[in-house]
Design an enzyme around this catalytic site. Structure first.
Site, PDB file in Angstrom:
ATOM      1  N   VAL A 117     -17.526 -30.018  49.742  1.00 37.12           N
ATOM      2  CA  VAL A 117     -18.258 -30.714  49.716  1.00 37.12           C
ATOM      3  C   VAL A 117     -19.229 -31.602  49.971  1.00 37.12           C
ATOM      4  O   VAL A 117     -17.772 -32.803  48.941  1.00 37.12           O
ATOM      5  CB  VAL A 117     -19.844 -29.688  48.639  1.00 37.12           C
ATOM      6  CG1 VAL A 117     -19.583 -28.050  48.475  1.00 37.12           C
ATOM      7  CG2 VAL A 117     -19.065 -30.524  47.105  1.00 37.12           C
ATOM      8  N   SER A 118     -20.229 -31.885  51.168  1.00 34.50           N
ATOM      9  CA  SER A 118     -20.539 -33.611  51.120  1.00 34.50           C
ATOM     10  C   SER A 118     -20.835 -34.215  50.243  1.00 34.50           C
ATOM     11  O   SER A 118     -21.061 -35.176  50.285  1.00 34.50           O
ATOM     12  CB  SER A 118     -21.191 -33.858  52.600  1.00 34.50           C
ATOM     13  OG  SER A 118     -20.013 -33.027  53.551  1.00 34.50           O
ATOM     14  N   THR A 119     -22.606 -33.107  49.117  1.00 34.74           N
ATOM     15  CA  THR A 119     -23.194 -34.025  48.719  1.00 34.74           C
ATOM     16  C   THR A 119     -22.961 -32.880  47.555  1.00 34.74           C
ATOM     17  O   THR A 119     -23.195 -31.310  47.316  1.00 34.74           O
ATOM     18  CB  THR A 119     -24.670 -33.483  49.182  1.00 34.74           C
ATOM     19  OG1 THR A 119     -24.950 -32.746  49.190  1.00 34.74           O
ATOM     20  CG2 THR A 119     -24.547 -34.761  50.430  1.00 34.74           C
TER      21      THR A 119
END
Length: 201
Positions: free
Chosen positions: A8-10
């Site tokens: 996941v990016s964040t």
């Protein structure tokens, strides 16, 4: 071995959706994930600087890497192709769920992977260009973009969790414990309670 890869990016994004998809997929295929690799990092980061890079180094011939979609491997055509090329050269298979790909070392897999990566790259560029054009048009029309300077968003990580927080507070659960339960820092809970006392009373 079968590796389940989740990225996941964040930290605002949940890994549970990807884990659920991979588990459901493996059950249907009568497979069992040997090891999970999870990381919260941008797909633009070099593969070597990610857990994915460490995983690729220790994977062996015949291993399978399962992920929800090819875009989890990277955010650019070159990066995705680099990962796939290394896997194919070492007879490591890459299986994706949403894209429904079974990529191995055969020529059709290489062509398919290239076509997918290229189309994904073009689509991202088009979306970016459309967004820039829309913003430029609004700016030229005198529309103020974004929140007024100095203002804060009314939404936080805990927005919508008021009922749960109130129940925990009524049970005298500490801010630190509430933070652990809801996956946020203690100070985030403290700030939220301070700014939303009327909703929590």
């Amino acid at each position: 071995m079968i590796y389940g890869y989740i990225r996941v990016s964040t930290d605002k994004q949940t890994v549970e959706n990807q884990r659920f998809e991979i588990n459901q997929f493996c059950e249907k295929q009568d497979m069992l994930v040997s090891k999970w690799i999870e990381e919260t990092i941008s797909g633009t980061k070099n593969v070597e600087d990610r857990k994915l890079g460490t995983l690729l180094k220790k994977m062996k011939k015949g291993d399978i890497l399962v992920c929800s979609e090819l875009s989890r491997l990277g955010r650019s055509l070159l990066m995705i192709m680099g990962v796939l090329n290394e896997c194919m050269n070492r007879d490591i298979e890459v299986w994706t769920i949403k894209d429904n790909y079974r990529l191995g070392s055969d020529i059709s897999s290489k062509v398919l992977a290239f076509a997918f990566g290229l189309s994904a790259e073009i689509e991202r560029n088009l979306i970016s260009q459309r967004t820039k054009e829309a913003l430029a048009r609004k700016k030229s029309e005198g529309i103020v973009l974004g929140r007024p300077k100095g203002s804060k968003s009314s939404k936080t990580k805990l927005t919508g969790q008021e009922k749960k927080i109130k129940e925990l507070l009524d049970k005298n659960v500490s801010y630190s414990a509430i933070g652990r339960i809801l996956g946020v820092h203690r100070l985030t809970v403290t700030s939220f309670v301070k700014n939303n006392r009327e909703l929590l009373e």
